[in-house]
Enzyme design. Structure first.
Site, PDB file in Angstrom:
ATOM      1  N   HIS A  85       0.899  -1.165   0.000  1.00  0.00           N
ATOM      2  CA  HIS A  85       0.000   0.000   0.000  1.00  0.00           C
ATOM      3  C   HIS A  85       0.927   1.201   0.000  1.00  0.00           C
ATOM      4  O   HIS A  85       1.763   1.338   0.902  1.00  0.00           O
ATOM      5  CB  HIS A  85      -0.899  -0.020   1.242  1.00  0.00           C
ATOM      6  CG  HIS A  85      -2.048   0.924   1.171  1.00  0.00           C
ATOM      7  ND1 HIS A  85      -2.966   1.049   2.207  1.00  0.00           N
ATOM      8  CD2 HIS A  85      -2.455   1.794   0.216  1.00  0.00           C
ATOM      9  CE1 HIS A  85      -3.878   1.955   1.883  1.00  0.00           C
ATOM     10  NE2 HIS A  85      -3.577   2.417   0.679  1.00  0.00           N
ATOM     11  N   LEU A  86       0.828   2.082  -0.982  1.00  0.00           N
ATOM     12  CA  LEU A  86       1.840   3.110  -1.205  1.00  0.00           C
ATOM     13  C   LEU A  86       2.140   3.909   0.058  1.00  0.00           C
ATOM     14  O   LEU A  86       1.252   4.524   0.654  1.00  0.00           O
ATOM     15  CB  LEU A  86       1.397   4.058  -2.317  1.00  0.00           C
ATOM     16  CG  LEU A  86       2.372   5.195  -2.658  1.00  0.00           C
ATOM     17  CD1 LEU A  86       3.761   4.671  -2.995  1.00  0.00           C
ATOM     18  CD2 LEU A  86       1.819   6.043  -3.798  1.00  0.00           C
ATOM     19  N   HIS A  87       3.421   3.907   0.445  1.00  0.00           N
ATOM     20  CA  HIS A  87       3.855   4.655   1.623  1.00  0.00           C
ATOM     21  C   HIS A  87       5.353   4.910   1.538  1.00  0.00           C
ATOM     22  O   HIS A  87       6.102   4.178   0.899  1.00  0.00           O
ATOM     23  CB  HIS A  87       3.539   3.899   2.925  1.00  0.00           C
ATOM     24  CG  HIS A  87       4.285   2.596   3.066  1.00  0.00           C
ATOM     25  ND1 HIS A  87       3.952   1.453   2.346  1.00  0.00           N
ATOM     26  CD2 HIS A  87       5.353   2.250   3.834  1.00  0.00           C
ATOM     27  CE1 HIS A  87       4.772   0.464   2.681  1.00  0.00           C
ATOM     28  NE2 HIS A  87       5.642   0.921   3.567  1.00  0.00           N
ATOM     29  N   LEU A  88       5.775   5.993   2.181  1.00  0.00           N
ATOM     30  CA  LEU A  88       7.179   6.298   2.392  1.00  0.00           C
ATOM     31  C   LEU A  88       7.444   6.332   3.888  1.00  0.00           C
ATOM     32  O   LEU A  88       6.515   6.510   4.693  1.00  0.00           O
ATOM     33  CB  LEU A  88       7.557   7.648   1.766  1.00  0.00           C
ATOM     34  CG  LEU A  88       7.612   7.732   0.243  1.00  0.00           C
ATOM     35  CD1 LEU A  88       6.215   7.938  -0.329  1.00  0.00           C
ATOM     36  CD2 LEU A  88       8.521   8.870  -0.214  1.00  0.00           C
TER      37      LEU A  88
END
Length: 408
Positions: free
Chosen positions: A229-232
């Site tokens: 799940h898109l994350h930085l």
């Protein structure tokens, strides 16, 4: 612990938040968290700090002084500390035992036993391009109290990129104090593939902090991202790292792409002196590179830090801009046991979170380098990737030139 480390260690977590920023704190009663809402942190162009950020230097006869808090540091760290006090993390993070390994690299090793034992097990990832699965754990399933604030730019802030709203939330298994996740519009269900708006938010978060040790990074699927799940990641580390000023060589005539030559690992270096067209071009260039890697099933890690321009190698160089380092690496899926540490974004940058006391006391620079280099691409494949990214850079330069001609 050195005086420099001690001076930085109290910043910014030990300092209270300004009384005007209490809207970022949760009500004392957890039953009220649902109705508390997510506060907005709206930042202005002048809050992107470009000059005067450096590691403190000792004045004769005086201790090192920590840098002043920015509004971003104040809000993030006060809210983060409150969540720790409320028990929203998987473990209580005290001051981590830290050492700089003897040797030429300057590895910063930290003992973090709890993270190695108590972090959530990574998802079953089989491909760098794997689709988002709403049935798996994702950031729409977290507790309301884990979200600190919504980060977004002031309306009308210059920039060609459309900026998504970014939820800033605690990492419940923190590497260090202040460890957060930057998640762009989680309801969209984006897979873990880097997008320009997300990278821009990460770079600007680094510029919003007045602490030289606030860094942001990205792990691809196969690059030890544990959640698809898109994350930085963003976190504070009160130590210089080798990649801040490591030497590099240009790979294209325009100096847009460099190869970081120093240990611990060669990587592709992108640099911008600050926000504006130069930074937007960097973001486009980096995302072209990560798109190429993803499309070709090549895992990768990315690290954003303040640093010296390419060619400036002195460890005392002023942190005059932003360095973005991209590493292509072998794919690695699932939990890897047996090593002193797993190799992802921070390890490639020189920060080693070690899982056991025995490994922490016995770890050497040579052993750390062997673990890291075992995760890198074979030389022939690394050369193919380098040639492809150089070609992409040349293509982008040609497109920019044509756009310039058509504007007249």
């Amino acid at each position: 612990m050195s005086d420099l480390t001690q001076a930085c260690k109290v910043h910014p977590m030990a300092l209270p938040c300004d009384s005007n920023e209490t809207s970022y704190l949760l009500p004392a009663n957890s039953e009220d968290w649902e109705g508390h809402g997510i506060p907005d942190f709206v930042y202005r162009q002048e809050e992107l700090l470009l000059e005067g950020i450096q590691w403190p230097r000792r004045a004769p006869g005086l201790p090192d002084a920590p840098p002043p808090l920015s509004r971003f540091d104040c809000v993030l760290c006060s809210a983060w500390r409150q969540r720790m006090e409320l028990g929203l993390f998987r473990y209580h993070l005290g001051e981590l035992q830290t050492q700089t390994l003897p040797g030429a690299v300057g590895f910063v090793a930290q003992l973090n036993v709890e993270r190695g034992v108590q972090r959530r097990r990574p998802q079953n990832i089989r491909s760098v391009r794997q689709a988002f699965d709403p049935e798996q754990f994702n950031f729409n399933k977290i507790r309301p109290g884990e979200v600190l604030f919504r980060l977004h730019r002031e309306p009308g802030l210059p920039g060609a990129l459309q900026q998504e709203d970014i939820l800033v939330m605690i990492n419940v298994s923190p590497l260090e104090w202040g460890h957060v996740l930057l998640v762009p519009e989680p309801a969209r269900g984006l897979p873990q593939r880097l997008l320009p708006g997300a990278l821009q938010a990460g770079v600007e978060a680094v510029l919003l902090s007045s602490h030289p040790g606030f860094r942001v990074g990205f792990n691809s699927l196969g690059g030890l991202a544990s959640v698809n799940h898109l994350h930085l990641h963003g976190y504070y580390l009160a130590h210089r790292l080798p990649v801040e000023g490591a030497p590099s060589k240009p790979l294209d005539p325009g100096g847009r792409l460099h190869l970081l030559q120093a240990l611990p690992a060669p990587g592709f270096l992108f640099y911008a002196s600050g926000p504006g067209p130069e930074l937007e071009a960097l973001i486009s260039r980096v995302c072209r590179a990560t798109d190429y890697l993803t499309d070709h099933e090549i895992a990768h890690n990315l690290f954003v830090t303040r640093g010296a321009p390419p060619g400036k190698t002195s460890p005392s160089s002023a942190l005059t801009g932003v360095r973005v380092i991209l590493w292509a690496r072998k794919s690695s899926f699932g939990i890897k046991e047996g090593g002193a540490f797993n190799v992802a974004l921070c390890e490639l940058a020189g920060h080693l979170p070690v899982k056991t006391s025995q490994d922490f006391s016995s770890l050497t620079e040579a052993a750390a380098l062997a673990l890291i280099q075992d995760c890198l691409l074979p030389p022939a494949q690394a050369e193919e990737v380098q040639a492809a990214l150089v070609a992409l850079t040349a293509q982008e330069e040609q497109e920019s030139f044509q756009k310039y001609l058509f504007s007249y």
